[in-house]
Design a protein around this motif. Structure first.
Motif, PDB file in Angstrom:
ATOM      1  N   VAL A  62      10.482   2.172   4.628  1.00 31.62           N
ATOM      2  CA  VAL A  62       9.127   2.511   5.046  1.00 31.62           C
ATOM      3  C   VAL A  62       8.796   3.848   4.408  1.00 31.62           C
ATOM      4  N   ARG A  63       7.785   3.858   3.551  1.00 32.43           N
ATOM      5  CA  ARG A  63       7.388   5.099   2.883  1.00 32.43           C
ATOM      6  C   ARG A  63       6.154   5.643   3.583  1.00 32.43           C
ATOM      7  N   LEU A  74       2.539   4.289   4.177  1.00 29.54           N
ATOM      8  CA  LEU A  74       1.979   3.899   2.885  1.00 29.54           C
ATOM      9  C   LEU A  74       2.406   2.511   2.457  1.00 29.54           C
ATOM     10  N   ALA A  75       3.674   2.156   2.722  1.00 30.73           N
ATOM     11  CA  ALA A  75       4.198   0.868   2.275  1.00 30.73           C
ATOM     12  C   ALA A  75       5.469   0.545   3.042  1.00 30.73           C
ATOM     13  N   VAL A  76       5.763  -0.754   3.126  1.00 33.91           N
ATOM     14  CA  VAL A  76       7.016  -1.255   3.681  1.00 33.91           C
ATOM     15  C   VAL A  76       7.594  -2.164   2.607  1.00 33.91           C
ATOM     16  N   LEU A  77       8.673  -1.719   1.968  1.00 33.13           N
ATOM     17  CA  LEU A  77       9.194  -2.391   0.783  1.00 33.13           C
ATOM     18  C   LEU A  77      10.640  -2.810   0.962  1.00 33.13           C
ATOM     19  N   HIS A  78      10.993  -3.938   0.362  1.00 35.91           N
ATOM     20  CA  HIS A  78      12.396  -4.337   0.311  1.00 35.91           C
ATOM     21  C   HIS A  78      13.118  -3.356  -0.602  1.00 35.91           C
ATOM     22  N   ARG A  79      14.342  -3.036  -0.293  1.00 33.43           N
ATOM     23  CA  ARG A  79      15.070  -2.009  -1.046  1.00 33.43           C
ATOM     24  C   ARG A  79      15.171  -2.311  -2.528  1.00 33.43           C
ATOM     25  N   ALA A  80      15.155  -3.580  -2.902  1.00 38.01           N
ATOM     26  CA  ALA A  80      15.258  -3.945  -4.315  1.00 38.01           C
ATOM     27  C   ALA A  80      14.060  -3.449  -5.121  1.00 38.01           C
ATOM     28  N   GLY A  81      12.916  -3.264  -4.482  1.00 38.82           N
ATOM     29  CA  GLY A  81      11.726  -2.849  -5.208  1.00 38.82           C
ATOM     30  C   GLY A  81      11.346  -1.398  -5.056  1.00 38.82           C
ATOM     31  N   THR A  82      12.106  -0.630  -4.297  1.00 40.55           N
ATOM     32  CA  THR A  82      11.681   0.737  -4.003  1.00 40.55           C
ATOM     33  C   THR A  82      11.960   1.725  -5.116  1.00 40.55           C
TER      34      THR A  82
END
Length: 92
Positions: A62-63, A74-82
């Motif tokens: 979670v950024r 700002l965003a909730v991203l899977h670790r593969a895309g961060t």
């Protein structure tokens, strides 16, 4: 640490809706815990202006920006895309 409020960008809302419900609930609980106590796996990201933080929840990140009385997710991203994802500070 006092109670803070949370604001979600449209992108962060869409990110959360795309995640399976049990995982999304874990993310929401982790954010609530951070809001209430400041606890969690939080790291300040380097070389990003304005300062941005990352809350790690399992395989998701979670950024967000942390202000004195609120946070802006700002965003909730899977670790593969961060690692390669750039989040615009002007995200609405």
């Amino acid at each position: 640490m006092g109670k803070k409020s949370v604001a979600w960008t449209d992108q962060a809302k869409a990110d959360l809706r795309a995640i399976d419900q049990p995982t999304a609930l874990r993310i929401l609980h982790a954010i609530a815990r951070y809001l209430a106590s400041g606890e969690g796996d939080v790291k300040r990201l380097q070389d990003i202006k304005p300062p941005e933080l990352r809350l790690r929840v399992g395989d998701y990140r979670v950024r967000f920006h942390d202000f004195s009385d609120s946070i802006r997710v700002l965003a909730v991203l899977h670790r593969a895309g961060t690692a390669t994802q750039h989040i615009s500070p002007l995200a609405a």
